[in-house]
Design a protein around this motif. Structure first.
Motif, PDB file in Angstrom:
ATOM      1  N   ALA A 132      -2.759  -3.322  -7.450  1.00 12.84           N
ATOM      2  CA  ALA A 132      -1.796  -2.400  -8.068  1.00 12.84           C
ATOM      3  C   ALA A 132      -0.548  -2.386  -7.189  1.00 12.84           C
ATOM      4  CB  ALA A 132      -2.432  -1.025  -8.221  1.00 12.84           C
ATOM      5  N   GLY A 133      -0.468  -1.474  -6.209  1.00 11.36           N
ATOM      6  CA  GLY A 133       0.675  -1.474  -5.295  1.00 11.36           C
ATOM      7  C   GLY A 133       0.541  -2.508  -4.191  1.00 11.36           C
ATOM      8  N   GLY A 134      -0.703  -2.884  -3.901  1.00 14.99           N
ATOM      9  CA  GLY A 134      -0.944  -3.899  -2.865  1.00 14.99           C
ATOM     10  C   GLY A 134      -0.871  -3.364  -1.440  1.00 14.99           C
ATOM     11  N   THR A 135      -0.727  -2.046  -1.271  1.00 15.30           N
ATOM     12  CA  THR A 135      -0.567  -1.524   0.093  1.00 15.30           C
ATOM     13  C   THR A 135      -1.883  -1.493   0.864  1.00 15.30           C
ATOM     14  OG1 THR A 135      -0.845   0.791  -0.598  1.00 15.30           O
ATOM     15  CG2 THR A 135       1.406  -0.084  -0.593  1.00 15.30           C
ATOM     16  N   ASP A 136      -2.991  -1.652   0.171  1.00 18.25           N
ATOM     17  CA  ASP A 136      -4.289  -1.794   0.841  1.00 18.25           C
ATOM     18  C   ASP A 136      -4.771  -3.238   0.755  1.00 18.25           C
ATOM     19  OD1 ASP A 136      -6.661  -0.818   2.139  1.00 18.25           O
ATOM     20  OD2 ASP A 136      -7.716  -0.990   0.234  1.00 18.25           O
ATOM     21  N   LEU A 137      -4.696  -3.819  -0.435  1.00 23.46           N
ATOM     22  CA  LEU A 137      -5.263  -5.166  -0.618  1.00 23.46           C
ATOM     23  C   LEU A 137      -4.497  -6.224   0.186  1.00 23.46           C
ATOM     24  CD1 LEU A 137      -7.376  -6.959  -1.982  1.00 23.46           C
ATOM     25  CD2 LEU A 137      -5.709  -7.401  -3.781  1.00 23.46           C
ATOM     26  N   ASN A 168      -5.477   4.308  -4.657  1.00 25.24           N
ATOM     27  CA  ASN A 168      -5.929   5.310  -3.690  1.00 25.24           C
ATOM     28  C   ASN A 168      -7.374   5.735  -3.951  1.00 25.24           C
ATOM     29  OD1 ASN A 168      -5.607   8.644  -2.838  1.00 25.24           O
ATOM     30  ND2 ASN A 168      -5.201   7.027  -1.374  1.00 25.24           N
ATOM     31  N   LYS A 188      -5.598  18.207   5.684  1.00 27.21           N
ATOM     32  CA  LYS A 188      -5.808  16.874   6.282  1.00 27.21           C
ATOM     33  C   LYS A 188      -5.601  16.916   7.793  1.00 27.21           C
ATOM     34  CE  LYS A 188      -3.672  12.224   6.078  1.00 27.21           C
ATOM     35  NZ  LYS A 188      -2.908  11.311   5.230  1.00 27.21           N
ATOM     36  N   ASP A 211      -7.038  10.047   0.880  1.00 30.78           N
ATOM     37  CA  ASP A 211      -6.748  11.481   0.729  1.00 30.78           C
ATOM     38  C   ASP A 211      -6.995  11.957  -0.700  1.00 30.78           C
ATOM     39  OD1 ASP A 211      -5.694  12.389   3.348  1.00 30.78           O
ATOM     40  OD2 ASP A 211      -4.304  10.743   3.026  1.00 30.78           O
ATOM     41  N   SER A 224       0.411   8.018   3.858  1.00 28.89           N
ATOM     42  CA  SER A 224       1.275   7.036   4.531  1.00 28.89           C
ATOM     43  C   SER A 224       2.745   7.449   4.565  1.00 28.89           C
ATOM     44  CB  SER A 224       1.064   5.641   3.944  1.00 28.89           C
ATOM     45  OG  SER A 224       1.150   5.610   2.547  1.00 28.89           O
ATOM     46  N   LEU A 246      -9.858   0.299 -13.414  1.00 30.52           N
ATOM     47  CA  LEU A 246      -9.661   1.753 -13.455  1.00 30.52           C
ATOM     48  C   LEU A 246      -8.411   2.004 -14.289  1.00 30.52           C
ATOM     49  CD1 LEU A 246     -10.244   4.662 -12.534  1.00 30.52           C
ATOM     50  CD2 LEU A 246      -8.941   4.190 -10.479  1.00 30.52           C
ATOM     51  N   THR A 285      -0.451   3.311  -5.475  1.00 32.10           N
ATOM     52  CA  THR A 285      -0.743   3.981  -6.750  1.00 32.10           C
ATOM     53  C   THR A 285      -1.930   4.938  -6.609  1.00 32.10           C
ATOM     54  OG1 THR A 285      -2.325   2.294  -7.453  1.00 32.10           O
ATOM     55  CG2 THR A 285       0.012   1.900  -7.987  1.00 32.10           C
ATOM     56  N   PHE A 307      -8.240  -7.185  -8.704  1.00 26.94           N
ATOM     57  CA  PHE A 307      -7.035  -6.541  -9.221  1.00 26.94           C
ATOM     58  C   PHE A 307      -6.186  -6.092  -8.036  1.00 26.94           C
ATOM     59  CE2 PHE A 307     -10.000  -5.425 -12.822  1.00 26.94           C
ATOM     60  CZ  PHE A 307      -9.326  -6.138 -13.792  1.00 26.94           C
ATOM     61  N   ASP A 342      -0.476   8.767   8.900  1.00 24.06           N
ATOM     62  CA  ASP A 342      -1.762   8.329   9.434  1.00 24.06           C
ATOM     63  C   ASP A 342      -2.830   8.578   8.389  1.00 24.06           C
ATOM     64  OD1 ASP A 342      -2.058   7.036  11.866  1.00 24.06           O
ATOM     65  OD2 ASP A 342      -1.659   8.853  13.034  1.00 24.06           O
ATOM     66  N   PHE A 343      -3.837   7.728   8.423  1.00 30.33           N
ATOM     67  CA  PHE A 343      -5.006   7.971   7.579  1.00 30.33           C
ATOM     68  C   PHE A 343      -5.682   9.268   8.043  1.00 30.33           C
ATOM     69  CE2 PHE A 343      -4.520   3.472   6.768  1.00 30.33           C
ATOM     70  CZ  PHE A 343      -4.916   3.353   5.449  1.00 30.33           C
TER      71      PHE A 343
HETATM   72  C1  LIG Z   1       0.420   2.074   7.099  1.00 27.77           C
HETATM   73  C2  LIG Z   1      -0.462   2.589   6.014  1.00 27.77           C
HETATM   74  C3  LIG Z   1      -0.826   3.919   6.014  1.00 27.77           C
HETATM   75  C4  LIG Z   1      -1.655   4.425   4.990  1.00 27.77           C
HETATM   76  N1  LIG Z   1      -1.998   5.747   5.029  1.00 27.77           N
HETATM   77  C5  LIG Z   1      -2.841   6.247   4.084  1.00 27.77           C
HETATM   78  C6  LIG Z   1      -3.229   7.611   4.122  1.00 27.77           C
HETATM   79  O1  LIG Z   1      -2.808   8.382   4.968  1.00 27.77           O
HETATM   80  N2  LIG Z   1      -4.076   8.054   3.164  1.00 27.77           N
HETATM   81  C7  LIG Z   1      -4.552   7.236   2.162  1.00 27.77           C
HETATM   82  O2  LIG Z   1      -5.314   7.718   1.323  1.00 27.77           O
HETATM   83  N3  LIG Z   1      -4.190   5.932   2.106  1.00 27.77           N
HETATM   84  C8  LIG Z   1      -3.348   5.420   3.036  1.00 27.77           C
HETATM   85  N4  LIG Z   1      -2.964   4.101   2.993  1.00 27.77           N
HETATM   86  C9  LIG Z   1      -3.593   3.205   2.000  1.00 27.77           C
HETATM   87  C10 LIG Z   1      -2.817   2.956   0.709  1.00 27.77           C
HETATM   88  O3  LIG Z   1      -1.440   2.846   0.949  1.00 27.77           O
HETATM   89  C11 LIG Z   1      -3.031   4.036  -0.345  1.00 27.77           C
HETATM   90  O4  LIG Z   1      -4.380   4.443  -0.391  1.00 27.77           O
HETATM   91  C12 LIG Z   1      -2.582   3.565  -1.721  1.00 27.77           C
HETATM   92  O5  LIG Z   1      -2.712   4.610  -2.658  1.00 27.77           O
HETATM   93  C13 LIG Z   1      -3.357   2.360  -2.252  1.00 27.77           C
HETATM   94  O6  LIG Z   1      -2.859   2.091  -3.553  1.00 27.77           O
HETATM   95  P1  LIG Z   1      -2.383   0.623  -3.958  1.00 27.77           P
HETATM   96  O7  LIG Z   1      -1.937   0.709  -5.359  1.00 27.77           O
HETATM   97  O8  LIG Z   1      -1.398   0.073  -2.996  1.00 27.77           O
HETATM   98  O9  LIG Z   1      -3.773  -0.134  -3.834  1.00 27.77           O
HETATM   99  P2  LIG Z   1      -4.006  -1.716  -3.854  1.00 27.77           P
HETATM  100  O10 LIG Z   1      -3.823  -2.255  -2.478  1.00 27.77           O
HETATM  101  O11 LIG Z   1      -3.251  -2.357  -4.945  1.00 27.77           O
HETATM  102  O12 LIG Z   1      -5.558  -1.734  -4.253  1.00 27.77           O
HETATM  103  C14 LIG Z   1      -6.537  -1.081  -3.467  1.00 27.77           C
HETATM  104  C15 LIG Z   1      -7.915  -1.500  -3.998  1.00 27.77           C
HETATM  105  O13 LIG Z   1      -8.118  -1.005  -5.306  1.00 27.77           O
HETATM  106  C16 LIG Z   1      -8.271  -2.080  -6.251  1.00 27.77           C
HETATM  107  N5  LIG Z   1      -7.503  -1.633  -7.426  1.00 27.77           N
HETATM  108  C17 LIG Z   1      -6.260  -1.083  -7.414  1.00 27.77           C
HETATM  109  N6  LIG Z   1      -5.946  -0.615  -8.626  1.00 27.77           N
HETATM  110  C18 LIG Z   1      -7.010  -0.886  -9.431  1.00 27.77           C
HETATM  111  C19 LIG Z   1      -7.316  -0.594 -10.787  1.00 27.77           C
HETATM  112  N7  LIG Z   1      -6.461   0.073 -11.557  1.00 27.77           N
HETATM  113  N8  LIG Z   1      -8.505  -1.006 -11.275  1.00 27.77           N
HETATM  114  C20 LIG Z   1      -9.399  -1.662 -10.496  1.00 27.77           C
HETATM  115  N9  LIG Z   1      -9.164  -1.944  -9.195  1.00 27.77           N
HETATM  116  C21 LIG Z   1      -7.992  -1.549  -8.667  1.00 27.77           C
HETATM  117  C22 LIG Z   1      -7.768  -3.323  -5.577  1.00 27.77           C
HETATM  118  O14 LIG Z   1      -8.462  -4.471  -6.019  1.00 27.77           O
HETATM  119  C23 LIG Z   1      -8.087  -3.009  -4.112  1.00 27.77           C
HETATM  120  O15 LIG Z   1      -9.446  -3.281  -3.857  1.00 27.77           O
HETATM  121  C24 LIG Z   1      -2.120   3.561   3.970  1.00 27.77           C
HETATM  122  C25 LIG Z   1      -1.742   2.215   3.976  1.00 27.77           C
HETATM  123  C26 LIG Z   1      -0.936   1.727   4.984  1.00 27.77           C
HETATM  124  C27 LIG Z   1      -0.553   0.284   4.968  1.00 27.77           C
END
Ligand SMILES: Cc1cc2nc3c(=O)[nH]c(=O)nc-3n(C[C@H](O)[C@H](O)[C@H](O)COP(=O)(O)OP(=O)(O)OC[C@H]3O[C@@H](n4cnc5c(N)ncnc54)[C@H](O)[C@@H]3O)c2cc1C
Ligand code: SF4
Length: 329
Positions: free
Chosen positions: A33-38, A117, A226, A164, A104, A209, A113, A31, A234-235
């Motif tokens: 969601a926002g894709g900022t980690d995947l 997170n 934090k 966080d 971030s 989720l 999302t 899956f 920063d993380f």
């Molecule tokens: C430069 C940078 C700085 C960052 N700093 C921080 C920080 O300070 N603190 C922090 O906590 N994070 C940080 N992040 C990480 C990230 O941006 C956040 O944690 C964000 O909330 C991830 O959410 P997302 O929707 O983009 O996740 P996604 O990338 O979409 O998904 C993350 C993971 O969760 C899974 N997933 C997502 N949604 C679901 C769902 N509903 N059901 C099942 N699986 C799911 C995906 O398969 C993947 O494995 C940072 C990222 C970057 C690129």
């Protein structure tokens, strides 16, 4: 420039459709969601699913409902910006809104999302690198390799839980709803995590989720502090989430302190609760509790800053968090 590998993108319009697509897609699927980690992970070839199921077009996952009296539910795809700026969350669940605000940058908070997170991949200096960098050290056991470069004789991975939102969810006693083709279950957020850098979630890979449930507010106070190198973004290298419940006479009735970024899971320190219960959060009790948190915290040498200093900061940050809570709601 790092490019995404080719993959099939599916875009369900409902939770049921997402679950059905996931069940039909086999094993090589994730899956997003926002894709900022995947997506960064895919660009670095840490994760390379053949199929990606986007949750971005499912309105049911974007709702915030409830209130402080009955508890609140945050849909998994509510953006971090929406969490950080929601007036009810900011007023009654300040720790949740504040933690989201520290994540971030504004652009990434608009995309990232709450659900993503809570499920963030664990992090490590030897893993969060490009494919070529990781190849140059012959990879590591979290992906493509055999060894752990942080602890070469270790049979396990020590990558760090670095979200966080996670320590806050556990400290508050929040719950999450998970759904798959096998049904729906609601579990404590604490039960979602495992102390293993690779298998860091107890959630089955096909479980979606759906939502994040915050408990009713009935007099407890909570906060999140934090530590990171740059406040701009920063993380965390240390996150301290604290919840303290008070009895009618003003003494501490229960307490929960959870550390983020010091282990592969959100680390609850029961010794801190033991040091606080029955006190009035006076300075001596806070000092004893901060010492109690310092001892079991054993950060590994795989994030920013030196080990000894990060460990010392556990005492400082727990003290600051409890001092804040002692000053009132
Ligand atoms: C430069 C940078 C700085 C960052 N700093 C921080 C920080 O300070 N603190 C922090 O906590 N994070 C940080 N992040 C990480 C990230 O941006 C956040 O944690 C964000 O909330 C991830 O959410 P997302 O929707 O983009 O996740 P996604 O990338 O979409 O998904 C993350 C993971 O969760 C899974 N997933 C997502 N949604 C679901 C769902 N509903 N059901 C099942 N699986 C799911 C995906 O398969 C993947 O494995 C940072 C990222 C970057 C690129
Ligand atoms: S802790 Fe070890 S196995 Fe885990 S990501 Fe880091 S180097 Fe790799």
């Amino acid at each position: 420039m790092l490019r995404l590998p080719p993959f099939l993108l599916l875009e369900p319009r409902s939770i049921d459709e997402a679950i059905a697509m996931r069940a039909a897609a086999g094993d090589d699927v994730m899956f997003v969601a926002g894709g900022t980690d995947l997506y960064p992970n895919m660009k670095r070839r840490q994760q390379t699913p053949a199929t990606v199921i986007s949750l971005a077009r499912i309105p049911e996952l974007r709702e915030i409902t409830g209130g402080p009296a009955e508890g609140m539910t945050i849909g998994a795809c509510v953006s971090l910006t929406a969490v950080a700026t929601n007036p009810v969350l900011s007023a009654h669940y300040r720790a949740v809104a504040h933690a989201a605000h520290t994540i971030s940058t504004p652009l990434l908070r608009n995309m990232g999302t709450m659900g993503g997170n809570l499920l963030l991949d664990t992090r490590c200096n030897y893993y969060d690198q490009t494919y070529e960098w990781r190849k140059s050290i012959d990879f590591c056991m979290k992906r493509d390799g055999e060894i752990c470069w942080v602890a070469p004789s270790s049979p396990r991975c020590w990558a760090v839980q670095s979200s966080d939102g996670v320590p806050v969810a556990v400290a508050l006693g929040a719950e999450v709803t998970l759904a798959s083709s096998r049904g729906v279950r609601r579990i404590p957020a604490a039960a979602l995590y495992r102390n293993d850098g690779i298998e860091y979630l107890t959630k089955a890979p096909d479980e979606l989720l759906v939502s994040y449930h915050l408990p009713p507010v009935n007099g407890w106070r909570a906060t999140y502090h934090k530590l990171r190198r740059r406040d701009a973004f920063d993380f965390p290298v240390l996150g301290v989430a604290a919840r303290v419940d008070f009895a009618a006479d003003g003494t501490v009735h229960a307490a929960r302190i959870v550390l983020g970024a010091v282990a592969s899971y959100p680390m609850e320190i029961p010794e801190v609760a033991a040091a606080l219960v029955g006190t009035r959060l006076e300075p001596t009790a806070i000092g004893t509790a901060a010492d109690a948190a310092y001892r079991p915290a054993k950060p590994m040498d795989n994030t920013d800053f030196t080990l000894g200093w990060r460990k010392e900061m556990v005492r400082v940050y727990v003290q600051r968090a409890l001092e804040e809570l002692s000053r009132g709601p």
